[in-house]
Design a protein around this motif. Sequence first.
Motif, short mmCIF file in Angstrom:
data_model
loop_
_atom_site.label_atom_id
_atom_site.label_comp_id
_atom_site.label_asym_id
_atom_site.label_seq_id
_atom_site.Cartn_x
_atom_site.Cartn_y
_atom_site.Cartn_z
N LEU A 41 -2.65 4.11 -12.62
CA LEU A 41 -3.48 2.87 -12.68
C LEU A 41 -2.60 1.87 -13.34
O LEU A 41 -2.70 0.61 -13.23
N ALA A 42 -1.69 2.27 -14.28
CA ALA A 42 -0.89 1.44 -15.21
C ALA A 42 0.26 0.49 -14.36
O ALA A 42 0.36 -0.47 -14.72
N MET A 43 0.52 1.21 -13.16
CA MET A 43 1.59 0.59 -12.42
C MET A 43 0.92 -0.16 -11.05
O MET A 43 1.32 -1.16 -10.89
N SER A 44 -0.26 0.15 -10.75
CA SER A 44 -0.67 -0.45 -9.49
C SER A 44 -1.18 -1.78 -9.55
O SER A 44 -1.19 -2.21 -8.30
N VAL A 45 -1.74 -2.13 -10.32
CA VAL A 45 -2.18 -3.45 -10.54
C VAL A 45 -0.99 -4.63 -10.62
O VAL A 45 -1.23 -5.48 -9.56
N LEU A 46 -0.01 -4.39 -10.94
CA LEU A 46 0.92 -5.25 -10.85
C LEU A 46 1.66 -5.18 -9.57
O LEU A 46 2.08 -6.26 -8.91
N GLY B 276 -3.29 -12.84 -4.42
CA GLY B 276 -2.93 -11.79 -5.31
C GLY B 276 -3.84 -11.40 -6.39
O GLY B 276 -4.29 -10.20 -6.42
N GLY B 277 -4.45 -12.41 -6.94
CA GLY B 277 -5.19 -12.45 -7.90
C GLY B 277 -6.63 -11.79 -7.50
O GLY B 277 -7.39 -11.01 -8.03
N LEU B 278 -6.94 -12.41 -6.22
CA LEU B 278 -8.35 -11.71 -5.56
C LEU B 278 -8.12 -10.33 -5.24
O LEU B 278 -9.27 -9.61 -5.43
N ALA B 279 -7.00 -10.10 -4.86
CA ALA B 279 -6.92 -8.62 -4.55
C ALA B 279 -6.82 -7.67 -5.71
O ALA B 279 -7.53 -6.45 -5.56
N THR B 280 -6.38 -8.13 -6.79
CA THR B 280 -6.45 -7.35 -7.98
C THR B 280 -7.92 -7.32 -8.45
O THR B 280 -8.45 -6.34 -9.26
N ALA B 281 -8.48 -8.31 -8.28
CA ALA B 281 -10.08 -8.44 -8.94
C ALA B 281 -10.73 -7.51 -7.96
O ALA B 281 -11.56 -6.79 -8.65
N ALA B 282 -10.54 -7.39 -6.73
CA ALA B 282 -11.34 -6.47 -5.78
C ALA B 282 -11.18 -5.07 -6.33
O ALA B 282 -12.06 -4.24 -6.34
N GLY C 276 -4.99 4.33 0.82
CA GLY C 276 -4.92 3.05 0.51
C GLY C 276 -3.81 2.20 0.36
O GLY C 276 -3.31 1.12 0.64
N PHE C 277 -3.13 2.77 -0.91
CA PHE C 277 -2.11 2.20 -1.30
C PHE C 277 -0.88 1.93 -0.19
O PHE C 277 -0.31 1.00 -0.08
N LEU C 278 -0.69 3.18 0.55
CA LEU C 278 0.17 3.35 1.58
C LEU C 278 0.02 2.31 2.68
O LEU C 278 0.79 1.67 3.26
N ALA C 279 -1.43 2.12 2.89
CA ALA C 279 -1.73 1.01 4.25
C ALA C 279 -1.30 -0.33 3.52
O ALA C 279 -0.78 -1.05 4.48
N LEU D 242 -8.42 -8.42 5.24
CA LEU D 242 -8.15 -6.69 5.52
C LEU D 242 -7.36 -6.32 3.94
O LEU D 242 -7.59 -5.15 3.67
N LEU D 243 -6.32 -7.22 3.52
CA LEU D 243 -5.75 -6.88 2.25
C LEU D 243 -7.03 -6.83 1.13
O LEU D 243 -6.84 -5.71 0.21
N LEU D 244 -7.82 -7.50 1.24
CA LEU D 244 -9.01 -7.56 0.18
C LEU D 244 -9.87 -6.34 0.44
O LEU D 244 -10.08 -5.58 -0.63
N ALA D 245 -10.02 -5.96 1.63
CA ALA D 245 -11.10 -4.66 1.95
C ALA D 245 -10.33 -3.49 1.30
O ALA D 245 -10.89 -2.58 0.81
N LEU D 246 -8.69 -3.39 1.87
CA LEU D 246 -8.19 -2.06 1.35
C LEU D 246 -8.05 -2.05 -0.16
O LEU D 246 -7.95 -0.99 -0.73
N SER D 247 -7.74 -3.26 -0.80
CA SER D 247 -7.81 -3.22 -2.02
C SER D 247 -8.96 -2.59 -2.96
O SER D 247 -9.14 -1.98 -3.77
N ALA D 248 -10.15 -3.33 -2.42
CA ALA D 248 -11.32 -2.66 -2.85
C ALA D 248 -11.50 -1.10 -2.60
O ALA D 248 -12.14 -0.39 -3.30
N GLY D 249 -11.26 -0.84 -1.40
CA GLY D 249 -11.36 0.59 -1.01
C GLY D 249 -10.42 1.45 -1.73
O GLY D 249 -10.67 2.86 -2.15
N SER D 250 -9.33 0.92 -2.15
CA SER D 250 -8.25 1.73 -3.26
C SER D 250 -9.04 1.87 -4.62
O SER D 250 -8.91 2.95 -5.15
#
Length: 404
Positions: free
Chosen positions: A24-29, A45-51, A86-89, A104-112
């Motif tokens: 978790l400490a690494m994945s956001v960046l 990128g900001g939207l993806a991390t927010a999701a 999700g991260f690998l996808a 699709l990137l937003l959806a996978l980010s939220a799914g992760s």
Amino acid sequence: MLGVLLLPGVLRAFLPALIGRSSLAMSVLALLLAVQEETDSFAQGGLATAAFGIATALSAPWRARAIDRFGQRRALMAMASGQAAGFLALALLTDGEQDAAPWLLLALSAGSGLTAPPLGAAMRVIWASLTRAGEERKRAFSVDAMAEEFLFLSGPVIVGSVIGATSPPVGLGVSAATVLLGTAAMVSSPASGELRGSGQDVVRGGRPLRRPGFGRVLLVLLGTGTVLGAVDVVAPAIAAQHDAASAAGWLLAAFSAGSALGGLLYGRLNLRSGIGTRLLALSIGMGTVTVGVSWTTSLGFFAAGLALIGLFLAPSLVTGYLIADAVAPEGGRTEASTWINTALNLGASLASAGAGIVVDRSGAGFALLLAGLVPLALALATPCARLRTIATKATIATADAGPG
């Protein structure tokens, strides 16, 4: 205080849990930079991390319920596998060879985020099963909070170095590997294996949120999260005001170092005050210091001020965890602990969004001032009688209970 690490079965669960939690400490960046590089947009990128963050926070209590019902091994491995996938996808879609749609990137980010295993809450349940209630458990939770601060201090540095040497998708791959391997090693420990769950979605005594006064505990910690979220935005803004953008990392490091030191000191102190009184005092202290630091103009004094604010963070969390552990209904320990994190993260998310607007319009100092007033207002507005009720139960439980 570190002697709790030598208790039978502790290191076998705690060390792999730290590996898994480092994800978790690494994945956001890694997520931010991977999506930004793929879309050529920091906004995306900001939207993806927010999701990712919102999905993680909002779904946390329900993931915790699944652990209490099905046990740590089954539930945590299913979640870790889902997040790693999700991260690998995302890594495959952002490797430059694909033309991934932003949605699709937003959806996978939220799914992760939805499948993030709550390893911190799960580890605290293990701590409760291996320690005696009272001072020993307080020391254990303090060590846990200190270690978590170290993870969030070192995680971005580690993944940043990996990304600098390779690419952002590789950083996502590292996040996937750590969450999967760390979780697998943790749940294979005997202490985790003994927590098999209730087998049904029934919690005796009602859900944690229905426990009298528990909602007020979360309200106080919401104010603590407000300061945390504001600091994440204000520190880079202050650094930019002094034409020292590179100092932002050091300012945030000072805040984390203060929190780690606060956790160390809190674990060593033998306090006689009621646990509810401590929570209110910590919230008022944090708010007061934050208001004071908001008037600081020197970069060096601001860094020292952030360290002082940080002194209150880990002790506030430890106190919340102790209350959650003591009053949690049978079969709802993981959920109760997770609600503590949810309150903190919700406050931080709302404050991050609001602080950015205030910084642009009125300056970083005013944003920090407003953030400091929130825990003061929530602590002073919280009905003390109800908080004392739950705090008294927690104090009695931590004083009288036998081995966890």
